[in-house]
Design an enzyme around this catalytic site. Structure first.
Site, short mmCIF file in Angstrom:
data_model
loop_
_atom_site.label_atom_id
_atom_site.label_comp_id
_atom_site.label_asym_id
_atom_site.label_seq_id
_atom_site.Cartn_x
_atom_site.Cartn_y
_atom_site.Cartn_z
N ASP A 1 0.88 -1.16 0.00
CA ASP A 1 0.00 0.00 0.00
C ASP A 1 0.92 1.22 0.00
O ASP A 1 1.36 1.68 1.05
CB ASP A 1 -0.90 -0.01 1.23
CG ASP A 1 -1.83 1.18 1.28
OD1 ASP A 1 -2.21 1.70 0.20
OD2 ASP A 1 -2.18 1.62 2.40
N GLU B 1 -2.40 -1.37 -4.74
CA GLU B 1 -3.71 -0.76 -4.90
C GLU B 1 -3.65 0.29 -6.00
O GLU B 1 -2.70 1.06 -6.08
CB GLU B 1 -4.15 -0.11 -3.59
CG GLU B 1 -5.58 0.39 -3.62
CD GLU B 1 -6.05 0.85 -2.26
OE1 GLU B 1 -6.68 0.04 -1.56
OE2 GLU B 1 -5.77 2.00 -1.91
N ASP C 1 -2.27 0.88 7.32
CA ASP C 1 -1.53 0.72 6.06
C ASP C 1 -1.11 -0.74 5.85
O ASP C 1 -1.13 -1.24 4.73
CB ASP C 1 -0.31 1.64 6.03
CG ASP C 1 -0.72 3.10 6.01
OD1 ASP C 1 -1.38 3.52 5.03
OD2 ASP C 1 -0.40 3.82 6.97
#
Length: 159
Positions: free
Chosen positions: A7, A66, A138
């Site tokens: 991420d 992502e 995260d």
């Protein structure tokens, strides 16, 4: 299959290493904190070095990220895109397969609802991976990405 979920962020990057051995097994998760006072090029260099250490320690074959959504916060999307570029550079240099997942795809895969809250996703990640503690947000996102990839691969190639 060993998956590195990332991420990316220009200040904090979540990571997770998940391996499939029947059931998914978490090898590592955490966050990489970059010094806010450092100029962006320095933070990106640090990010690359930290990711390289993760690759050297775990040797994943797949990298999952992502997808950056620019329409919500354009300035933040630019910094995230730069961090994402560093991650993709590592993938290219190490010959890793890489995949991008839209946040709604991750939510849909893990909760059955593409508009699920972060708390719902975190709950599913913790339970599906049988984690004893709550990872930082995260890191949870990175775990969710790796788990999503495993579940989607399984649905395409059932055993």
């Amino acid at each position: 299959m060993r998956i590195l979920g990332i991420d990316p962020g220009s200040r904090v990057t979540g990571y997770a290493v998940v391996e499939e051995e029947g059931n998914p097994r978490v090898l590592s998760w955490g966050t990489l904190s970059l010094k806010r006072q450092d100029p962006l090029p320095e933070r990106l260099r640090t990010l690359y070095q930290e990711l390289l250490h993760l690759w050297e320690e775990f040797r994943p074959g797949v990298l999952v990220l992502e997808e950056v959504i620019p329409e919500r916060f354009p300035r933040a999307a630019l910094a995230l895109g730069q961090a994402q570029g560093v991650v993709l550079l590592l993938a290219a240099q190490k010959g890793l397969s890489w995949y991008l997942y839209h946040p709604s795809t991750v939510k849909q895969t893990l909760t059955g609802n593409g508009r699920a809250s972060k708390e719902q996703v975190a709950y599913m990640v913790k339970n599906m991976l049988d984690l004893e503690e709550d990872p930082p947000l995260d890191a949870t996102d990175a775990l969710a990405l790796a788990l999503t990839h495993l579940l989607r691969i399984r649905s395409c190639f059932p055993r």
